[in-house]
Design an enzyme around this catalytic site. Structure first.
Site, short mmCIF file in Angstrom:
data_model
loop_
_atom_site.label_atom_id
_atom_site.label_comp_id
_atom_site.label_asym_id
_atom_site.label_seq_id
_atom_site.Cartn_x
_atom_site.Cartn_y
_atom_site.Cartn_z
CB ALA A 790 -15.95 60.31 -31.33
N PRO A 791 -19.14 61.76 -32.07
CG PRO A 791 -21.16 62.28 -31.00
CD PRO A 791 -19.96 61.37 -30.91
CG PHE A 809 -15.19 66.02 -29.42
CD1 PHE A 809 -15.39 65.05 -30.39
CD2 PHE A 809 -14.14 65.85 -28.52
CE1 PHE A 809 -14.57 63.93 -30.46
CE2 PHE A 809 -13.31 64.74 -28.59
CZ PHE A 809 -13.54 63.78 -29.56
CG HIS A 810 -19.54 61.92 -26.20
ND1 HIS A 810 -18.68 60.87 -25.98
CD2 HIS A 810 -20.50 61.83 -25.23
CE1 HIS A 810 -19.10 60.17 -24.94
NE2 HIS A 810 -20.21 60.73 -24.45
CB SER A 811 -13.57 61.76 -26.50
OG SER A 811 -12.53 60.84 -26.76
#
Length: 953
Positions: A790-791, A809-811
């Site tokens: 996750a970035p 944010f990408h979960s």
């Protein structure tokens, strides 16, 4: 009475050196006159730039002096107009003194001199104030033309030691000055260093003085002329040697002699150009295959079955059938011609059929090039020409992507609507094949050698090719790929895609040239060791140091290309190149699976192991080195560090070097033209408004397999986004085409950009675009023990003089429950650690008000939901704190991606407000959402879910 001359009566006698002095005086008068007048009348104005003024900046640049204000602008233009007459005469006299029968170089240099004069007039009378783009085009053309003019004048200098010395010193100083000048320009534009622009301006003025001074040296040579004109010393009759003659005589067996010491014939140059274009088409089709394959697993969210088409490159296995091999080698133009199907693929709308056409084009193209190399193995000149064309084709492909912001204009995902040049590409391809069919570009040149039985197993040569093909494709098919590897956020501590992509391209050309002239060095274990160190530095380090490793690896990969292919053709071509392309495809899957491990069988075994990929690539290249050394001749030859004599190839080799030099100049021009302006302004600065959006862009491939950057740019512009977070944005892999959508969006929209965690960080990507300067940014990889990484980006922007934190944010995915819990806790603490006003633009995979939602929206994070009543969300969320929330809207995606665009409006400098909704009429016009997306909207983009934007007070 008119004066007498020993050869007869003349009306007047004008010494030739007066032409040089007239040119020098009028040129210096133009620049220095404008400087004196400008500093006397408008000093404070002309030292002012977009960031600083006097006393921080105290010396004006050339452009601000000569182009912005009256009367200095007029002073400059008047004297430059006066200078034009002597300038044309100077070029003519130089041609007279350097011309001789049978030599094409004097004519070429004279043409360049005329071009420089015309382009000088262009940037003189079309100032940056009048037309910035036009001024830049003329200016960069002038600077590019200065390179061959300087070199040509030095080579053609008459035997005057003083003139030669001055030319060498002034020319060297001119090009050396470019380096610090560009450095301080970047310090000013990018880093906004106080006083940097003054230092840049000083170097710019030095550049002007050196440029005019270089041409002033002609006064020493023109003293032999008198205008009418009489040559009283005999220098123009072609009997005496030039500097070029001396150089070529001494260096006839070295690189300079092999390039410049041969006769230039345009038909042969066109043959070489046609071959290079066919190489460009090969790389264009091969690089397009991955991105067209990627469309299918992308929409299936797993293996689709279409992945098998990546094996299209193994067609050389057909050459194991002797009759078929003979047929292909004897009919190469026809085989090349059939690969046109890959270029025609853009005209097919159905994605499955388009992929089939691309696959067939790659199949035929790989077969044709392998047969071409194999068929030329007994002819060193022809073999070298084919290898050079194929390698320079890669450089041309990389430059095309550099010019078109990482999209190749003839790819099948491009068309007339989104910036494709497909029809142009097809037309030139037909011309290139026709030239090949004419027979001249396939004719033999050079001596033939008898067949030799190669030593060692063919599998070693094939594995070397596999590592080489993969390295060239994965790292060098786009000039920004390795730059994204070493990028680590703001402040900038390393290279940027623009302009430093041109450095990568220069290293490619330098490496190839080295490999052609010094193949024994290129295939040595020493060179392999140096290349391996470069690969390790690129993999393990960031910023400038990591990029230096990238440049070393770049030079090595290009240098080893000629010896590897030259070695491989001596083995059975079918099995050798089959092994090469088969294991190349293995590496393609390997380097994709290190990030796609959650979607493929056995993926966790190679999770996050780009280091394993790089090690495997270098080990395979090591196999190729072993095989090449086995077949390189005697040990003495291996250690000679000199290329074998090949006189028949010299003239042919020169054409490819000329093309390579042209491409390098083109690359430098693209870097100049694409350099960012950094003069960006938000859409509603009077209201101190930030319009922020979050969008999952699905790797910039739309629902119908077309590149979607232009459609994205239109929607972002029309929704007036000042800040936007992009997810699923890392395209720097073979399977995604080695692209970077953020470059196009940032340049076209006028925004700063943070690419986010690079491809060697094994995420699907998160990027940030901002109309406001990004003061600082850090990249985070959140806890992900089971699922995909996750970035996150934590950036600080300067919005209206106040520092605002923005989180993108990408979960993780729905299946990885524990991952998402750990990630929510990590990000909650990260957001809570900031005491500044903050905005989160995110992909959370939660239901509003449930589970991990209460970690993101909590006392620890301090964040608020932009609309806690919106229960129709699952992925995209906008959170905030310390800002006045003004509005919230959801805009439908059309067919661009699978996710909508969510937008929030925030007012800087005002406290958080309540949840009371108001009608649009109660909101100031500058705070309202665009009207164009109401109702049916435009292009299927409209406000949806709650149909109208929401406004709050």
């Amino acid at each position: 009475m008119p004066p007498k001359h020993r050869d007869g009566d003349v009306v007047a006698v004008i010494p030739g050196d007066w032409i040089s002095w007239a040119h020098t005086v009028s040129a210096y008068a133009a620049f220095l006159g404008a400087l004196v007048v400008g500093m006397y009348l408008h000093y404070h104005r002309i030292v002012q730039n977009e960031y600083y003024g006097y006393p921080i900046e105290w010396f004006p640049s050339v452009s601000s002096t000569i182009g912005d204000r009256y009367p200095e602008r007029s002073v400059f233009q008047v004297f430059i107009a006066i200078c034009s007459g002597p300038r044309f005469m100077l070029v003519f006299l130089w041609y007279c003194i350097s011309n001789r029968k049978g030599s094409g170089l004097p004519k070429f240099v004279a043409g360049i001199g005329i071009l420089r004069t015309l382009t000088c007039g262009g940037w003189t009378y079309v100032t940056s104030t009048d037309d910035h783009n036009g001024h830049d085009i003329f200016m960069v053309s002038y600077l590019v033309a200065t390179i061959p003019w300087t070199i040509g004048c030095i080579l053609l200098s008459p035997p005057n030691p003083d003139a030669i010395k001055y030319r060498k010193w002034l020319g060297s100083a001119f090009f050396a000055t470019l380096v610090p000048m560009l450095y301080f320009f970047i310090q000013h534009k990018v880093h906004r260093v106080p006083g940097a622009y003054t230092t840049y301006a000083l170097f710019e003025w030095v550049l002007v003085l050196l440029d005019v001074g270089f041409d002033a040296v002609t006064a020493l040579d023109f003293s032999s002329f008198e205008v009418v004109i009489k040559d009283v010393k005999g220098l123009a009759n072609g009997n005496k040697k030039r500097v070029s003659d001396t150089v070529l005589e001494k260096e006839k067996n070295q690189a300079v002699g092999q390039i410049f010491g041969t006769q230039f014939l345009w038909p042969e140059m066109l043959d070489a150009s046609a071959d290079v274009y066919l190489g460009f088409v090969f790389w264009s089709m091969l690089t397009s295959l991955g991105v067209t394959v990627w469309y299918f697993p992308l929409w299936h969210m797993g293996l689709s079955g279409y992945e098998v088409t990546i094996l299209s490159s193994i067609s050389p296995i057909l050459l194991e059938i002797r009759p078929l091999r003979t047929l292909v080698v004897r009919n190469l133009p026809a085989v090349y011609a059939t690969s046109i199907v890959g270029l025609l693929a853009y005209s097919i709308h159905a994605p499955e059929s388009r992929l089939g056409a691309v696959s067939f084009g790659v199949w035929q193209s790989c077969l044709a090039w392998t047969a071409a190399w194999s068929g030329a193995k007994n002819n060193p000149a022809k073999l070298e020409a084919k290898i050079s064309a194929w390698s320079i084709g890669l450089i041309a492909s990389s430059i095309a992507k550099f010019a078109f912001q990482t999209n190749n204009p003839i790819w099948p995902i491009m068309n007339e609507v989104n910036g494709g040049w497909n029809k142009t590409g097809l037309f030139v391809f037909v011309l290139a094949v026709a030239k090949l069919w004419s027979g001249s570009s396939t004719s033999d040149s050079g001596s033939r050698q008898g067949s030799e039985k190669p030593k060692g197993p063919s599998v070693l040569a094939g594995l070397g090719l596999a590592g080489l093909f993969f390295g060239l494709h994965s790292l060098l098919s786009d000039s920004s790929t390795m730059i994204s590897w070493v990028w680590d956020g703001y402040p900038i501590r390393g290279p940027m895609a623009v302009p430093h992509g041109a450095w990568t391209i220069f290293a490619m050309g330098a490496g190839l040239t080295f490999g052609l002239f010094y193949p024994n060095v290129a295939r040595s274990w020493t060179a392999f060791g140096v290349g391996s160190v470069g690969a390790a530095v690129l993999t393990l380090f960031q910023h400038w140091f990591g990029y230096y490793g990238a440049l070393v690896l770049t030079m090595y990969l290009m240098a080893v290309t000629p010896p590897f292919i030259s070695n491989a053709v001596w083995f059975a071509p079918g099995r050798t190149f089959f092994v090469g392309f088969f294991f190349y495809n293995f590496l393609v899957l390997f380097h994709c699976w290190v990030v796609a491990y959650a979607f493929v069988p056995g993926g966790p075994l190679v999770r996050e192991h780009t280091d394993w990929v790089m090690t495997t690539m270098m080990l395979m290249i090591g196999c190729g080195v072993f095989s090449a050394l086995q077949n390189s001749g005697t040990p003495a030859k291996q250690q000679s560090f000199r290329p074998a004599a090949n006189p028949a190839a010299r003239r042919q080799r020169s054409y490819y070097i000329y093309i390579l030099l042209f491409l390098q100049l083109l690359s430098a021009s693209v870097a100049y033209m694409r350099f960012p302006s950094y003069n960006y302004t938000p859409y509603h600065k009077d209201e101190k408004l930030i319009t922020a959006g979050i969008w999952t862009i699905h790797f910039s491939i739309d629902n119908d397999m077309w590149s979607s950057e232009r459609r994205m740019e239109s929607l972002i512009r029309e929704t007036e986004l000042d800040v936007v977070g992009l997810l699923e944005s890392d395209l720097q892999r073979i399977i995604m085409g080695n692209r970077d959508t953020t470059q196009y969006l940032a340049e076209e929209l006028g925004m700063w950009v943070d690419y986010g965690p690079g491809p060697n960080k094994h995420t699907w990507g998160a990027a940030l675009l901002s109309k406001f300067p990004i003061v600082n940014s850090t990249h985070h990889l959140l806890p992900s023990p089971q699922g995909e990484l996750a970035p996150a980006i934590h950036a600080t922007i300067d919005a209206y003089g106040e520092l605002i934190d923005v989180f993108v944010f990408h979960s993780g995915q729905e299946e990885d429950v524990e991952d998402r819990r750990l990630q929510s806790e990590y990000l909650s603490k990260l957001m809570g650690s900031s005491t500044r006003p903050s905005i989160l633009l995110s992909y959370l995979v939660i239901e509003p008000g449930k589970g991990n939602y209460n970690n993101f929206v909590s006392e620890e994070s301090g964040m608020l939901d932009i609309d806690s009543t919106d229960d129709d969300r699952w992925c995209e969320y906008i959170l905030y704190k310390g800002l006045k929330r003004s509005g919230y809207a959801r805009v439908s995606r059309s067919t661009i991606t699978d996710t909508e665009l969510q937008i929030g409006k925030f007012v800087v400098g005002q406290p958080e407000n309540g949840n009371r909704l108001v009608s649009e009429e109660e909101v100031a016009p500058g705070l309202r959402f665009p009207q164009m997306f109401k109702g049916d909207g435009v292009r299927d983009h409209r406000y949806h879910v709650f149909d109208e934007p929401k406004y709050y007070i």
